[in-house]
Design a protein around this motif. Structure first.
Motif, PDB file in Angstrom:
ATOM      1  N   ARG A 220     -11.749  73.867  42.318  1.00 15.94           N
ATOM      2  CA  ARG A 220     -11.784  72.404  42.210  1.00 15.94           C
ATOM      3  C   ARG A 220     -11.022  71.744  43.357  1.00 15.94           C
ATOM      4  NH1 ARG A 220      -8.009  73.383  37.839  1.00 15.94           N
ATOM      5  NH2 ARG A 220      -5.922  72.560  38.348  1.00 15.94           N
ATOM      6  N   ASN A 221      -9.949  72.406  43.828  1.00 19.34           N
ATOM      7  CA  ASN A 221      -9.197  71.857  44.952  1.00 19.34           C
ATOM      8  C   ASN A 221      -9.913  72.086  46.273  1.00 19.34           C
ATOM      9  OD1 ASN A 221      -7.093  70.704  43.509  1.00 19.34           O
ATOM     10  ND2 ASN A 221      -5.936  72.623  43.415  1.00 19.34           N
ATOM     11  N   LEU A 222     -10.569  73.223  46.411  1.00 23.08           N
ATOM     12  CA  LEU A 222     -11.392  73.460  47.599  1.00 23.08           C
ATOM     13  C   LEU A 222     -12.499  72.408  47.688  1.00 23.08           C
ATOM     14  CD1 LEU A 222     -11.635  77.328  47.270  1.00 23.08           C
ATOM     15  CD2 LEU A 222     -10.569  76.130  49.187  1.00 23.08           C
ATOM     16  N   ALA A 223     -13.109  72.116  46.550  1.00 20.96           N
ATOM     17  CA  ALA A 223     -14.149  71.085  46.518  1.00 20.96           C
ATOM     18  C   ALA A 223     -13.565  69.722  46.879  1.00 20.96           C
ATOM     19  CB  ALA A 223     -14.795  71.036  45.128  1.00 20.96           C
ATOM     20  N   HIS A 224     -12.371  69.445  46.364  1.00 21.82           N
ATOM     21  CA  HIS A 224     -11.715  68.165  46.662  1.00 21.82           C
ATOM     22  C   HIS A 224     -11.508  67.987  48.158  1.00 21.82           C
ATOM     23  CE1 HIS A 224      -8.681  64.974  46.743  1.00 21.82           C
ATOM     24  NE2 HIS A 224      -7.948  65.776  47.490  1.00 21.82           N
ATOM     25  N   TRP A 225     -10.992  69.018  48.831  1.00 22.48           N
ATOM     26  CA  TRP A 225     -10.671  68.886  50.254  1.00 22.48           C
ATOM     27  C   TRP A 225     -11.929  68.855  51.117  1.00 22.48           C
ATOM     28  CZ3 TRP A 225      -6.384  67.015  51.975  1.00 22.48           C
ATOM     29  CH2 TRP A 225      -5.230  67.101  51.189  1.00 22.48           C
ATOM     30  N   GLN A 226     -12.919  69.650  50.749  1.00 19.67           N
ATOM     31  CA  GLN A 226     -14.158  69.598  51.524  1.00 19.67           C
ATOM     32  C   GLN A 226     -14.813  68.218  51.385  1.00 19.67           C
ATOM     33  OE1 GLN A 226     -18.445  71.896  51.887  1.00 19.67           O
ATOM     34  NE2 GLN A 226     -16.769  73.013  50.946  1.00 19.67           N
ATOM     35  N   ASP A 227     -14.837  67.691  50.177  1.00 21.68           N
ATOM     36  CA  ASP A 227     -15.428  66.378  49.940  1.00 21.68           C
ATOM     37  C   ASP A 227     -14.612  65.282  50.621  1.00 21.68           C
ATOM     38  OD1 ASP A 227     -17.479  64.799  48.588  1.00 21.68           O
ATOM     39  OD2 ASP A 227     -15.858  64.047  47.324  1.00 21.68           O
ATOM     40  N   ARG A 228     -13.301  65.427  50.637  1.00 18.16           N
ATOM     41  CA  ARG A 228     -12.431  64.441  51.298  1.00 18.16           C
ATOM     42  C   ARG A 228     -12.731  64.385  52.802  1.00 18.16           C
ATOM     43  NH1 ARG A 228      -7.560  61.649  50.751  1.00 18.16           N
ATOM     44  NH2 ARG A 228      -6.203  61.699  52.589  1.00 18.16           N
ATOM     45  N   GLY A 229     -12.907  65.558  53.421  1.00 19.34           N
ATOM     46  CA  GLY A 229     -13.244  65.572  54.845  1.00 19.34           C
ATOM     47  C   GLY A 229     -14.604  64.965  55.113  1.00 19.34           C
ATOM     48  N   TYR A 230     -15.553  65.269  54.237  1.00 16.29           N
ATOM     49  CA  TYR A 230     -16.918  64.747  54.400  1.00 16.29           C
ATOM     50  C   TYR A 230     -16.956  63.234  54.259  1.00 16.29           C
ATOM     51  CZ  TYR A 230     -21.859  63.915  53.353  1.00 16.29           C
ATOM     52  OH  TYR A 230     -23.138  63.431  53.342  1.00 16.29           O
ATOM     53  N   ARG A 231     -16.312  62.718  53.245  1.00 15.24           N
ATOM     54  CA  ARG A 231     -16.360  61.283  52.985  1.00 15.24           C
ATOM     55  C   ARG A 231     -15.463  60.500  53.946  1.00 15.24           C
ATOM     56  NH1 ARG A 231     -19.492  60.551  48.750  1.00 15.24           N
ATOM     57  NH2 ARG A 231     -19.755  62.250  47.254  1.00 15.24           N
ATOM     58  N   GLY A 232     -14.379  61.122  54.378  1.00 17.95           N
ATOM     59  CA  GLY A 232     -13.502  60.456  55.331  1.00 17.95           C
ATOM     60  C   GLY A 232     -14.042  60.509  56.751  1.00 17.95           C
ATOM     61  N   GLY A 233     -14.669  61.638  57.088  1.00 19.05           N
ATOM     62  CA  GLY A 233     -15.280  61.791  58.397  1.00 19.05           C
ATOM     63  C   GLY A 233     -14.300  61.916  59.550  1.00 19.05           C
ATOM     64  N   ALA A 234     -13.032  62.223  59.248  1.00 16.66           N
ATOM     65  CA  ALA A 234     -12.030  62.329  60.303  1.00 16.66           C
ATOM     66  C   ALA A 234     -10.962  63.344  59.908  1.00 16.66           C
ATOM     67  CB  ALA A 234     -11.391  60.967  60.581  1.00 16.66           C
ATOM     68  N   THR A 235     -10.393  64.000  60.897  1.00 20.24           N
ATOM     69  CA  THR A 235      -9.397  65.046  60.638  1.00 20.24           C
ATOM     70  C   THR A 235      -8.124  64.498  60.021  1.00 20.24           C
ATOM     71  OG1 THR A 235      -8.742  64.800  62.950  1.00 20.24           O
ATOM     72  CG2 THR A 235     -10.218  66.634  62.406  1.00 20.24           C
ATOM     73  N   GLY A 236      -7.871  63.215  60.209  1.00 23.54           N
ATOM     74  CA  GLY A 236      -6.671  62.624  59.631  1.00 23.54           C
ATOM     75  C   GLY A 236      -6.644  62.673  58.114  1.00 23.54           C
ATOM     76  N   PHE A 237      -7.775  62.920  57.490  1.00 15.57           N
ATOM     77  CA  PHE A 237      -7.837  63.026  56.032  1.00 15.57           C
ATOM     78  C   PHE A 237      -7.496  64.438  55.549  1.00 15.57           C
ATOM     79  CE2 PHE A 237     -10.454  59.327  56.933  1.00 15.57           C
ATOM     80  CZ  PHE A 237     -10.081  58.447  55.937  1.00 15.57           C
ATOM     81  N   CYS A 238      -7.179  65.334  56.476  1.00 17.10           N
ATOM     82  CA  CYS A 238      -7.070  66.761  56.143  1.00 17.10           C
ATOM     83  C   CYS A 238      -5.658  67.319  56.199  1.00 17.10           C
ATOM     84  CB  CYS A 238      -7.971  67.570  57.072  1.00 17.10           C
ATOM     85  SG  CYS A 238      -9.729  67.168  56.931  1.00 17.10           S
ATOM     86  N   ASN A 239      -4.654  66.484  55.992  1.00 16.38           N
ATOM     87  CA  ASN A 239      -3.280  66.983  56.017  1.00 16.38           C
ATOM     88  C   ASN A 239      -2.928  67.599  54.667  1.00 16.38           C
ATOM     89  OD1 ASN A 239      -0.630  67.595  56.407  1.00 16.38           O
ATOM     90  ND2 ASN A 239      -0.029  65.577  57.143  1.00 16.38           N
ATOM     91  N   THR A 240      -3.238  68.863  54.510  1.00  9.70           N
ATOM     92  CA  THR A 240      -2.925  69.569  53.269  1.00  9.70           C
ATOM     93  C   THR A 240      -1.451  69.918  53.162  1.00  9.70           C
ATOM     94  OG1 THR A 240      -3.450  71.709  54.281  1.00  9.70           O
ATOM     95  CG2 THR A 240      -5.240  70.557  53.143  1.00  9.70           C
ATOM     96  N   TRP A 241      -0.711  69.772  54.244  1.00  9.87           N
ATOM     97  CA  TRP A 241       0.695  70.209  54.274  1.00  9.87           C
ATOM     98  C   TRP A 241       1.624  69.263  53.534  1.00  9.87           C
ATOM     99  CZ3 TRP A 241       0.205  74.923  55.495  1.00  9.87           C
ATOM    100  CH2 TRP A 241      -0.842  75.303  56.335  1.00  9.87           C
ATOM    101  N   THR A 242       1.223  68.026  53.341  1.00 12.81           N
ATOM    102  CA  THR A 242       2.045  67.086  52.591  1.00 12.81           C
ATOM    103  C   THR A 242       1.467  66.825  51.198  1.00 12.81           C
ATOM    104  OG1 THR A 242       0.858  65.228  53.609  1.00 12.81           O
ATOM    105  CG2 THR A 242       2.896  65.941  54.670  1.00 12.81           C
ATOM    106  N   ALA A 243       0.388  67.512  50.863  1.00 13.10           N
ATOM    107  CA  ALA A 243      -0.241  67.332  49.552  1.00 13.10           C
ATOM    108  C   ALA A 243       0.589  67.992  48.456  1.00 13.10           C
ATOM    109  CB  ALA A 243      -1.645  67.911  49.573  1.00 13.10           C
ATOM    110  N   SER A 244       0.491  67.476  47.260  1.00 13.32           N
ATOM    111  CA  SER A 244       1.215  68.045  46.130  1.00 13.32           C
ATOM    112  C   SER A 244       0.657  69.413  45.762  1.00 13.32           C
ATOM    113  CB  SER A 244       1.113  67.116  44.918  1.00 13.32           C
ATOM    114  OG  SER A 244      -0.231  67.083  44.441  1.00 13.32           O
ATOM    115  N   LYS A 245       1.450  70.206  45.055  1.00 13.41           N
ATOM    116  CA  LYS A 245       1.006  71.530  44.613  1.00 13.41           C
ATOM    117  C   LYS A 245      -0.255  71.441  43.768  1.00 13.41           C
ATOM    118  CE  LYS A 245       5.189  74.363  44.630  1.00 13.41           C
ATOM    119  NZ  LYS A 245       6.088  75.185  43.781  1.00 13.41           N
ATOM    120  N   ALA A 246      -0.360  70.372  42.994  1.00 11.36           N
ATOM    121  CA  ALA A 246      -1.519  70.209  42.108  1.00 11.36           C
ATOM    122  C   ALA A 246      -2.815  70.161  42.885  1.00 11.36           C
ATOM    123  CB  ALA A 246      -1.361  68.953  41.266  1.00 11.36           C
TER     124      ALA A 246
END
Length: 249
Positions: A220-246
């Motif tokens: 579900r988290n892999l889907a979240h991040w892939q969808d976030r990149g697709y809908r955002g369309g920019a690498t700035g949406f892909c900072n997984t390093w500051t994301a919560s553990k959840a």
């Protein structure tokens, strides 16, 4: 990692996985690429051929076309960010060994030391050549190459060795989910040309229902991040390093 249809994504080669914490990701972001947010997504046309079931040459041609598409896309993104870009080597094989060593899992791997993407054509691919699954092998591994170029991998190599098993797993998830997000960014401009054979909504649902992987994390988290990149369309949406553990576990 594979979704129930066939394959979702490859992974980093064991032992070469080099995670980055939030502080390092922030420094990388200031370098240019990760600072990019929003903006209009410019569609990119890619000549990606049909796949003939049971045909190794056909699958090889598909992977080669996907590699050309990904290379063109990321070269453009790096240029726009004012960053140097270099193409990875791409090896497409039916064997079980490569410069990465033994090819395991889904058959797609990235070797940071060699800056090489290795794609293994599997029997499952030949039996059921579902375009989006096969395309994702290239898209995800190119995400790891992007991480290598912007310093997410090499700059943090020293952190992985002393980390506990629990910490290593979490750091692995952050690496893999960022690569998924980068793949989504790539799809935001190229999906129409790839002609995936599945709607984006149905694809993300398939990813969400995949088997869980210790290396990659919860589907579900892999889907979240892939969808976030697709809908955002920019690498700035892909900072997984500051994301919560959840959002990472």
């Amino acid at each position: 990692m594979r979704i129930p249809l066939t394959a979702l994504a490859g992974c980093m080669v064991a032992g070469l996985l080099v995670p980055a914490p939030a502080a390092a990701a922030g420094r990388v972001g200031q370098a240019g690429l990760m600072a990019t947010m929003g903006g209009e997504v410019m569609p990119q046309k890619c000549a990606v051929p049909k796949i003939r079931a049971g045909s190794v040459p056909s699958l090889r041609s598909f992977h080669e076309a996907m590699a050309k598409c990904a290379d063109t896309f990321w070269a453009g993104r790096f240029a726009a960010a004012g960053l140097p870009y270099s193409s990875p080597e791409v090896t497409i094989t039916t064997g079980k060994d490569s410069v990465c060593g033994a090819i395991t899992g889904s058959g797609a791997q990235y070797c940071p030391d060699h800056r090489t993407i290795v794609i293994r054509i599997t029997k499952q691919d030949l039996r059921d050549p579902f375009r989006m699954n096969i395309a994702h092998s290239v898209a995800h591994e190119w995400g790891h190459h992007v991480q290598q170029l912007i310093g997410v991998l090499a700059a943090q190599a020293a952190l992985y060795e002393p980390a506990s098993d629990k910490a290593r797993k979490l750091l692995s998830h952050r690496v893999e989910m960022q690569a998924e997000c980068f793949a989504g960014v790539f799809y935001s401009a190229t999906l129409k040309s790839i002609r995936p054979g599945i709607s984006w909504q149905n694809w993300i649902e398939a990813v969400r229902n995949a088997d869980e992987s210790d290396i990659h994390g919860k589907p579900r988290n892999l889907a979240h991040w892939q969808d976030r990149g697709y809908r955002g369309g920019a690498t700035g949406f892909c900072n997984t390093w500051t994301a919560s553990k959840a959002k990472i576990t």
